[in-house]
Design an enzyme around this catalytic site. Structure first.
Site, PDB file in Angstrom:
ATOM      1  N   SER A 284       7.870   1.205   7.006  1.00 46.26           N
ATOM      2  CA  SER A 284       7.066   2.017   7.992  1.00 46.26           C
ATOM      3  C   SER A 284       6.967   1.639   9.346  1.00 46.26           C
ATOM      4  O   SER A 284       7.607   1.457  10.018  1.00 46.26           O
ATOM      5  CB  SER A 284       5.550   2.116   7.273  1.00 46.26           C
ATOM      6  OG  SER A 284       4.916   3.306   7.755  1.00 46.26           O
TER       7      SER A 284
ATOM      8  N   ASP B 281       9.149  11.098   0.048  1.00 46.66           N
ATOM      9  CA  ASP B 281       8.340  10.702   1.261  1.00 46.66           C
ATOM     10  C   ASP B 281       8.338  11.809   2.335  1.00 46.66           C
ATOM     11  O   ASP B 281       9.323  12.514   2.763  1.00 46.66           O
ATOM     12  CB  ASP B 281       9.077   9.399   2.128  1.00 46.66           C
ATOM     13  CG  ASP B 281       8.129   8.984   3.124  1.00 46.66           C
ATOM     14  OD1 ASP B 281       7.108   9.437   3.614  1.00 46.66           O
ATOM     15  OD2 ASP B 281       8.470   7.900   3.527  1.00 46.66           O
TER      16      ASP B 281
ATOM     17  N   HIS C  15       5.360   8.086   0.335  1.00 47.28           N
ATOM     18  CA  HIS C  15       5.659   7.176   1.392  1.00 47.28           C
ATOM     19  C   HIS C  15       4.999   5.808   0.841  1.00 47.28           C
ATOM     20  O   HIS C  15       5.840   4.837   0.967  1.00 47.28           O
ATOM     21  CB  HIS C  15       4.752   7.435   2.788  1.00 47.28           C
ATOM     22  CG  HIS C  15       5.135   6.544   3.773  1.00 47.28           C
ATOM     23  ND1 HIS C  15       6.113   6.260   4.315  1.00 47.28           N
ATOM     24  CD2 HIS C  15       4.206   5.713   4.301  1.00 47.28           C
ATOM     25  CE1 HIS C  15       6.027   5.357   5.201  1.00 47.28           C
ATOM     26  NE2 HIS C  15       4.874   4.886   5.210  1.00 47.28           N
TER      27      HIS C  15
END
Length: 351
Positions: A135, A289, A318
């Site tokens: 991320s 995701d 995610h």
């Protein structure tokens, strides 16, 4: 675990030209650097995490996990702007002798990487064997791999991208609108904006998980209820958890930092920047995701010269990059043990 602080005794110049005095970076180390200095595993954490990687990534990092202090010298440093020991909006501004709050200078993912470069130099680490992040941490890791292609041997990025998408920016802006609607945010107190931050976290969760996740974990078993649903209490609970450990000002600036992510800025474009990465790279996408869809990771793997792409299935969207540690371990183990080709575009897919 060994928690330390590094203080940079020169002005830290940000990408936008502004300066921070007395930059401090909190970092945690596990294990020992070997004589060859080739066992460094450097972790870049996500938005609201800290430098204790074994706390938030168990199953992948731990005494008995794939990345362990017996074999590796593991380093995880708290990012600029985060409230876990590194200089952030609640730190004291030397010019005013008061906390920065909203006067903190805006910073980019490139600045996150630059700050940790300074720490690597302080620790006298010439080579990072494995640089890993997911991320926002993946965005930072990519920046670092572009900035110092010869320092990184292997790069592992998960659920991340080369440029933050309009979809991701829209989610972040919605969260900032929630924070700004809390009038206490502008009062410049350590607890300012916490009600807004609670709402922001609730919005964020919808992007971190998926329809199927809520449908199973928060599904009602009582068909007669008309209020006080499990999904409602879950959103409140997660918001309360965050405001007990984070502050609205750090969240505000870090969300803008994620929005700033663009590997091609002042580098003749994204593809050109990706092609400068020399590290043998594993890019991992998560099929469910919705915040960083797999198309973004496939793009990375397509344009990084020595990249492989792996995709895992997860029930958790995610957040799967933090939860599916068994699947991640298998994919990462194959990558690390592989005899890597030196031919460009040697991309493989593991499902």
């Amino acid at each position: 675990m060994n928690l330390k602080k590094f203080q940079y005794n020169k002005p830290f110049v940000l990408e936008n030209g502004k300066r921070l005095e007395n930059l401090e970076i909190a970092y945690t180390t596990y294990g020992r650097l070997n004589a060859q200095k080739d066992n460094v595993v450097w972790v870049c954490h996500a938005l609201t995490a800290n430098s204790n990687v074994m706390e938030w990534w168990p199953g992948l990092f731990g005494e008995n996990d794939y990345f362990n202090p017996e074999q590796s010298f593991i380093i995880c440093a708290n990012t600029l702007g985060s409230p876990y020991g590194t200089t952030n909006p609640l730190s004291i501004n030397p010019a005013t002798k008061e906390p920065y709050y909203l006067s903190f200078p805006q910073f980019s993912t490139r600045d996150l990487a630059s700050a940790h470069q300074l720490l690597a130099e302080h620790l006298q680490i010439p080579k990072i064997s494995i640089l890993i992040g997911g991320s926002l941490g993946g965005q930072q890791a990519l920046e670092w791999a572009v900035m110092e292609p010869n320092r990184i041997d292997k790069l592992i990025v998960l659920a991340t991208n080369a440029q933050h998408s309009p979809w991701g920016i829209a989610f972040n802006e919605s969260q900032r609108l929630a924070i700004a609607s809390d009038r206490t945010f502008y009062a410049n107190t350590p607890k300012g904006g916490l009600k807004g931050l609670k709402t922001a976290r609730s919005i964020a969760l919808l992007s971190y998980r998926a329809y199927e996740t809520y449908g199973c974990t928060q599904l009602e078993t009582d068909a007669d209820i008309t209020d006080n649903y499990r999904a409602s209490s879950y959103q409140n609970y997660q918001g309360e958890k965050l405001i007990k450990r984070f502050n609205a000002y750090s969240y505000w600036f870090l969300s803008k930092t994620m929005d700033s992510h663009h590997l091609g800025r002042k580098r003749k474009g994204i593809i050109e920047a990706l092609q400068t990465i020399q590290a043998k790279t594993l890019v991992i996408g998560i099929r469910s995701d919705i915040l960083f869809p797999p198309e973004e990771q496939k793009f990375l793997a397509e344009h990084i010269p020595y990249a492989q792409y792996a995709e895992i299935d997860s029930f958790y969207g995610h957040d799967g990059f933090l939860i599916e540690t068994k699947a991640l371990t298998e994919v990462i183990k194959k990558f690390v043990n592989k005899n890597h080709s030196t031919t460009k575009q040697s991309t493989s897919i593991f499902i």
